[in-house]
Design an enzyme around this catalytic site. Structure first.
Site, PDB file in Angstrom:
ATOM      1  N   ARG A  24       0.842  -1.186   0.000  1.00 12.63           N
ATOM      2  CA  ARG A  24       0.000   0.000   0.000  1.00 12.63           C
ATOM      3  C   ARG A  24       0.886   1.249   0.000  1.00 12.63           C
ATOM      4  O   ARG A  24       1.963   1.251   0.596  1.00 12.63           O
ATOM      5  CB  ARG A  24      -0.890   0.025   1.245  1.00 12.63           C
ATOM      6  N   HIS A  25       0.427   2.276  -0.657  1.00 12.46           N
ATOM      7  CA  HIS A  25       1.166   3.541  -0.737  1.00 12.46           C
ATOM      8  C   HIS A  25       1.417   4.154   0.638  1.00 12.46           C
ATOM      9  O   HIS A  25       0.787   3.783   1.641  1.00 12.46           O
ATOM     10  CB  HIS A  25       0.371   4.537  -1.579  1.00 12.46           C
ATOM     11  N   GLU A  98      -7.480   2.568  -6.343  1.00 10.92           N
ATOM     12  CA  GLU A  98      -8.307   2.267  -5.178  1.00 10.92           C
ATOM     13  C   GLU A  98      -9.778   2.148  -5.583  1.00 10.92           C
ATOM     14  O   GLU A  98     -10.185   2.615  -6.659  1.00 10.92           O
ATOM     15  CB  GLU A  98      -8.130   3.364  -4.121  1.00 10.92           C
ATOM     16  N   HIS A 167      -3.371   0.171  -3.138  1.00  8.84           N
ATOM     17  CA  HIS A 167      -4.087   0.910  -2.100  1.00  8.84           C
ATOM     18  C   HIS A 167      -4.652  -0.069  -1.079  1.00  8.84           C
ATOM     19  O   HIS A 167      -4.481  -1.282  -1.215  1.00  8.84           O
ATOM     20  CB  HIS A 167      -5.199   1.734  -2.737  1.00  8.84           C
TER      21      HIS A 167
END
Length: 217
Positions: A24-25, A98, A167
């Site tokens: 995830r970012h 996302e 995401h």
């Protein structure tokens, strides 16, 4: 055998299994402020950039062959920070975006809870539905992220490792779909990946297995 012990090969049934890391970012100001982002194109916060740099250091020795990311800036910039350390290019794929949260986008968690109490209860119990009236369901997300992940894996050589930067919801969906975990179970049992944390999905005979979840730098 290169890159894998004989004991691991006996367990997997594969001499050189492929591996997918789903990350995830880093944090954004929307994350920090409890604001629904969905597909709003937000930037990393200062902390998010620090998290991306820490993830790059942690992943530097993992033998990653390819880096693919959502085209939203928070994911793409996280991926580039990691790829720069690895000496790799980043390929962007909008299918890893996302979940689209429709009317919830840009509103705080508290605001959405007040305006959509029935939907909050549906989410709590793992029911699937279109987020924010006009957004996507988990099934919609799976329909786009699974083919994208399969394409990444199909291009990997035996023993190869790919990194997908996505995401919270889309990343969990990638891992769950590959492992054959239904959306409700994944939602209730796995929870969301934390910012700049990742899942490790390993190849097994006839399929894939989530081997580690929510790993941080």
């Amino acid at each position: 055998m290169s890159g894998i012990s004989s004991a691991t090969a006996q367990v997997t049934g594969l001499e050189r299994p492929r591996r997918l890391l789903v990350l995830r970012h880093g944090q954004t100001t929307h994350n920090a402020g409890g604001i629904w982002q969905g597909q709003i194109d937000t930037d990393l916060s200062d902390l998010g950039r620090e998290q991306a740099a820490a993830a790059a250091r942690a992943l530097g020795g993992r033998g990653i062959d390819v880096v693919v990311a959502s085209d939203l800036r928070r994911a793409a910039d996280t991926a580039r920070t990691i790829a720069d350390v690895l000496g790799l290019e980043v390929r962007l794929d909008r299918r890893f975006r996302e979940i689209h949260v429709g009317e919830w986008a840009g509103r705080t968690v508290a605001e959405v809870a007040r305006a959509y109490p029935q939907d909050m209860e549906r989410m709590r119990t793992g029911e699937d539905f279109r987020r924010g009236v006009t957004g996507e369901s988990l099934a919609d997300v799976a329909d786009r992220v699974l083919p994208a992940a399969q394409e990444v894996l199909a291009a990997l050589p035996a023993g190869g490792t790919a990194l997908v930067v996505a995401h919270g919801v889309s990343g969990r969906t990638v891992a769950a779909e590959l492992a054959g975990i239904d959306a409700r179970t994944a939602w209730l049992a796995l929870g969301s990946l934390e910012n700049c944390h990742w899942a490790e999905v390993g190849e097994r005979p006839g399929g894939w297995r989530i081997e580690r979840w929510n790993v941080g730098a």
